[in-house]
Scaffold this motif. Structure first.
Motif, PDB file in Angstrom:
ATOM      1  N   PRO A  50       0.473 -34.650  46.687  1.00  0.00           N
ATOM      2  CA  PRO A  50       0.949 -35.997  46.332  1.00  0.00           C
ATOM      3  C   PRO A  50       0.767 -36.266  44.840  1.00  0.00           C
ATOM      4  CG  PRO A  50      -0.393 -36.071  48.318  1.00  0.00           C
ATOM      5  CD  PRO A  50      -0.532 -34.686  47.760  1.00  0.00           C
ATOM      6  N   ALA A  51       1.778 -36.885  44.247  1.00  0.00           N
ATOM      7  CA  ALA A  51       1.747 -37.191  42.817  1.00  0.00           C
ATOM      8  C   ALA A  51       1.687 -38.700  42.621  1.00  0.00           C
ATOM      9  CB  ALA A  51       2.974 -36.616  42.116  1.00  0.00           C
ATOM     10  N   ILE A  52       1.048 -39.111  41.535  1.00  0.00           N
ATOM     11  CA  ILE A  52       0.921 -40.527  41.207  1.00  0.00           C
ATOM     12  C   ILE A  52       1.502 -40.756  39.822  1.00  0.00           C
ATOM     13  CG2 ILE A  52      -1.381 -40.367  40.190  1.00  0.00           C
ATOM     14  CD1 ILE A  52      -0.414 -43.065  42.679  1.00  0.00           C
ATOM     15  N   HIS A  53       2.268 -41.813  39.664  1.00  0.00           N
ATOM     16  CA  HIS A  53       2.934 -42.066  38.391  1.00  0.00           C
ATOM     17  C   HIS A  53       1.983 -42.706  37.378  1.00  0.00           C
ATOM     18  CE1 HIS A  53       6.941 -40.850  39.648  1.00  0.00           C
ATOM     19  NE2 HIS A  53       6.735 -41.482  40.782  1.00  0.00           N
ATOM     20  N   ALA A  54       2.331 -42.533  36.120  1.00  0.00           N
ATOM     21  CA  ALA A  54       1.461 -42.960  35.024  1.00  0.00           C
ATOM     22  C   ALA A  54       1.127 -44.443  35.098  1.00  0.00           C
ATOM     23  CB  ALA A  54       2.127 -42.632  33.684  1.00  0.00           C
ATOM     24  N   LYS A  95      -2.587 -46.097  35.244  1.00  0.00           N
ATOM     25  CA  LYS A  95      -3.069 -47.089  34.273  1.00  0.00           C
ATOM     26  C   LYS A  95      -3.573 -48.341  34.990  1.00  0.00           C
ATOM     27  CE  LYS A  95      -1.697 -50.035  30.396  1.00  0.00           C
ATOM     28  NZ  LYS A  95      -2.164 -51.268  31.093  1.00  0.00           N
ATOM     29  N   ARG A  96      -2.830 -48.792  35.987  1.00  0.00           N
ATOM     30  CA  ARG A  96      -3.238 -49.994  36.718  1.00  0.00           C
ATOM     31  C   ARG A  96      -4.563 -49.762  37.439  1.00  0.00           C
ATOM     32  NH1 ARG A  96      -2.102 -51.339  41.789  1.00  0.00           N
ATOM     33  NH2 ARG A  96      -0.338 -49.899  41.967  1.00  0.00           N
ATOM     34  N   HIS A 154      -9.825 -32.020  22.054  1.00  0.00           N
ATOM     35  CA  HIS A 154      -8.862 -32.757  21.229  1.00  0.00           C
ATOM     36  C   HIS A 154      -8.692 -34.195  21.718  1.00  0.00           C
ATOM     37  CE1 HIS A 154      -7.724 -28.816  19.624  1.00  0.00           C
ATOM     38  NE2 HIS A 154      -7.031 -29.449  18.692  1.00  0.00           N
ATOM     39  N   GLY A 155      -8.901 -34.413  23.006  1.00  0.00           N
ATOM     40  CA  GLY A 155      -8.734 -35.746  23.570  1.00  0.00           C
ATOM     41  C   GLY A 155      -8.622 -35.697  25.072  1.00  0.00           C
ATOM     42  N   THR A 156      -9.007 -36.784  25.739  1.00  0.00           N
ATOM     43  CA  THR A 156      -8.938 -36.856  27.196  1.00  0.00           C
ATOM     44  C   THR A 156      -9.064 -38.305  27.625  1.00  0.00           C
ATOM     45  OG1 THR A 156      -9.795 -35.876  29.247  1.00  0.00           O
ATOM     46  CG2 THR A 156     -11.424 -36.565  27.591  1.00  0.00           C
ATOM     47  N   PHE A 157      -8.953 -38.556  28.924  1.00  0.00           N
ATOM     48  CA  PHE A 157      -9.127 -39.913  29.427  1.00  0.00           C
ATOM     49  C   PHE A 157     -10.591 -40.334  29.314  1.00  0.00           C
ATOM     50  CE2 PHE A 157      -5.068 -38.981  31.489  1.00  0.00           C
ATOM     51  CZ  PHE A 157      -4.404 -40.198  31.310  1.00  0.00           C
ATOM     52  N   ASP A 158     -10.802 -41.619  29.107  1.00  0.00           N
ATOM     53  CA  ASP A 158     -12.157 -42.148  29.014  1.00  0.00           C
ATOM     54  C   ASP A 158     -12.924 -41.837  30.301  1.00  0.00           C
ATOM     55  OD1 ASP A 158     -11.422 -43.261  26.570  1.00  0.00           O
ATOM     56  OD2 ASP A 158     -10.859 -45.179  27.474  1.00  0.00           O
ATOM     57  N   GLY A 159     -14.071 -41.196  30.161  1.00  0.00           N
ATOM     58  CA  GLY A 159     -14.910 -40.903  31.320  1.00  0.00           C
ATOM     59  C   GLY A 159     -14.411 -39.788  32.212  1.00  0.00           C
ATOM     60  N   ALA A 160     -13.433 -39.021  31.751  1.00  0.00           N
ATOM     61  CA  ALA A 160     -12.885 -37.950  32.589  1.00  0.00           C
ATOM     62  C   ALA A 160     -13.949 -36.901  32.906  1.00  0.00           C
ATOM     63  CB  ALA A 160     -11.696 -37.297  31.896  1.00  0.00           C
ATOM     64  N   ILE A 161     -13.859 -36.338  34.106  1.00  0.00           N
ATOM     65  CA  ILE A 161     -14.714 -35.220  34.482  1.00  0.00           C
ATOM     66  C   ILE A 161     -14.192 -33.962  33.797  1.00  0.00           C
ATOM     67  CG2 ILE A 161     -15.458 -33.757  36.396  1.00  0.00           C
ATOM     68  CD1 ILE A 161     -15.269 -36.243  38.185  1.00  0.00           C
ATOM     69  N   ASP A 162     -15.086 -33.257  33.141  1.00  0.00           N
ATOM     70  CA  ASP A 162     -14.727 -32.061  32.361  1.00  0.00           C
ATOM     71  C   ASP A 162     -15.697 -30.956  32.732  1.00  0.00           C
ATOM     72  OD1 ASP A 162     -14.222 -30.122  30.434  1.00  0.00           O
ATOM     73  OD2 ASP A 162     -15.201 -31.245  28.816  1.00  0.00           O
ATOM     74  N   TRP A 163     -15.209 -29.930  33.417  1.00  0.00           N
ATOM     75  CA  TRP A 163     -16.064 -28.833  33.866  1.00  0.00           C
ATOM     76  C   TRP A 163     -16.136 -27.688  32.858  1.00  0.00           C
ATOM     77  CZ3 TRP A 163     -13.596 -29.093  39.395  1.00  0.00           C
ATOM     78  CH2 TRP A 163     -14.209 -30.134  40.117  1.00  0.00           C
ATOM     79  N   ARG A 164     -15.694 -27.933  31.639  1.00  0.00           N
ATOM     80  CA  ARG A 164     -15.787 -26.935  30.560  1.00  0.00           C
ATOM     81  C   ARG A 164     -15.185 -25.597  30.986  1.00  0.00           C
ATOM     82  NH1 ARG A 164     -16.355 -28.528  25.601  1.00  0.00           N
ATOM     83  NH2 ARG A 164     -14.765 -29.847  26.551  1.00  0.00           N
ATOM     84  N   LEU A 165     -13.970 -25.647  31.508  1.00  0.00           N
ATOM     85  CA  LEU A 165     -13.300 -24.426  31.946  1.00  0.00           C
ATOM     86  C   LEU A 165     -12.959 -23.544  30.753  1.00  0.00           C
ATOM     87  CD1 LEU A 165     -10.779 -25.939  34.522  1.00  0.00           C
ATOM     88  CD2 LEU A 165     -13.055 -24.991  34.986  1.00  0.00           C
ATOM     89  N   HIS A 208      -6.574 -46.113  27.953  1.00  0.00           N
ATOM     90  CA  HIS A 208      -7.648 -45.387  28.640  1.00  0.00           C
ATOM     91  C   HIS A 208      -7.739 -43.924  28.196  1.00  0.00           C
ATOM     92  CE1 HIS A 208      -8.199 -48.838  31.268  1.00  0.00           C
ATOM     93  NE2 HIS A 208      -6.899 -48.830  31.490  1.00  0.00           N
ATOM     94  N   TYR A 209      -7.096 -43.577  27.106  1.00  0.00           N
ATOM     95  CA  TYR A 209      -7.123 -42.204  26.588  1.00  0.00           C
ATOM     96  C   TYR A 209      -7.619 -42.248  25.152  1.00  0.00           C
ATOM     97  CZ  TYR A 209      -5.554 -37.350  25.936  1.00  0.00           C
ATOM     98  OH  TYR A 209      -5.511 -35.995  25.718  1.00  0.00           O
ATOM     99  N   HIS A 210      -8.507 -41.328  24.807  1.00  0.00           N
ATOM    100  CA  HIS A 210      -8.947 -41.255  23.418  1.00  0.00           C
ATOM    101  C   HIS A 210      -8.632 -39.874  22.850  1.00  0.00           C
ATOM    102  CE1 HIS A 210     -12.482 -39.679  25.679  1.00  0.00           C
ATOM    103  NE2 HIS A 210     -12.616 -38.872  24.648  1.00  0.00           N
TER     104      HIS A 210
END
Length: 245
Positions: free
Chosen positions: A111-115, A119-120, A146-157, A222-224
């Motif tokens: 399932p996909a969710i639109h931008a 944001k909402r 370089h940038g990601t969503f605020d508070g995004a989970i990042d597993w350092r892949l 919500h992106y920095h």
């Protein structure tokens, strides 16, 4: 005036003879003086190309005439110069390597969710059922930097094929939450979402079109930072323009 059209896109679809399609697309792209990379596999197509608008549109018409690729869509941006040095059309085992043969998006996507919905959800702090929402970055660590969503989970892949093992190690962080997986253009987060659902996580979505489509439809909310891209532009800002160094 930006004279070069840059397009990126992918489509999971069953391609019976990717080698024959490679010959067709290589000749067609070369005739139109396009540069960039097209990757083909039995599971579909993935491309990053740049050139004149007429040349790009003409090639996309050829691609969409192929069985299974009628709905092929692209993200678009403009640049003042050609960001690619050469044209490559390759056939590989996967259009994005994960080394998980059982994961077959061409047989049915997650399932996909639109931008705008993402944001909402981020605006309100939860999904429409009140469940907490987390964003999961499926890109490599250097891209996340370089940038990601605020508070995004990042597993350092280190590479995308590390994702299944990382999920096994961190699955508990995601349980009971709505997970929105994301990447640059959608291809990695699509496979990642399928792997998470296969692992038993019920509330998983892929961000339709990835960060680039989010920039197009929701801006930089919500992106920095910027979004790394694999060409000489290096990174794009939320206006889809090359980031100033």
């Amino acid at each position: 005036m930006h004279a070069v059209l840059n397009v990126s896109g992918y489509c999971f679809a069953r391609l019976d003879d990717p080698h024959a399609l490679r010959d067709v697309l290589l000749e067609a792209a070369a005739q139109r003086h396009l540069k960039g990379t097209i990757v083909l596999a039995h599971e579909g197509i993935n491309l990053f190309l740049a050139g004149s608008e007429s040349g790009i549109e003409s090639l996309l018409t050829i691609i969409r005439a192929q069985p299974g690729l009628q709905g092929f869509d692209t993200k678009r941006s403009w640049s003042q110069s050609q960001p690619f040095r050469k044209l490559l059309v390759k056939v590989k085992a996967e259009i994005i390597r994960m080394n998980q043969p059982a994961i077959a998006p061409q047989e049915g996507r997650a399932p996909a969710i639109h931008a705008r919905t993402v944001k909402r959800w981020l605006d309100q702090g939860h999904d429409d059922e009140g469940r907490p929402v987390v964003t999961l970055d499926t890109r490599n660590a250097f891209e996340v930097d370089h940038g990601t969503f605020d508070g995004a989970i990042d597993w350092r892949l280190h590479k995308f094929s590390d994702f299944p093992a990382a999920l096994h190690a961190h699955k508990g962080e995601l349980e009971g939450k709505t997970v929105v997986s994301f990447c640059t253009g959608g291809i990695r987060c699509e496979k990642a979402a399928l792997v998470m659902r296969e692992a038993g996580l019920d509330h998983v979505w892929q961000l339709e079109g990835g960060i680039l489509k989010y920039f197009e439809e929701a801006g930089g909310a919500h992106y920095h930072g910027t979004c790394f891209v694999f060409d000489e532009r290096e990174a794009l800002d939320p206006e889809l323009l090359p980031a100033k160094g």
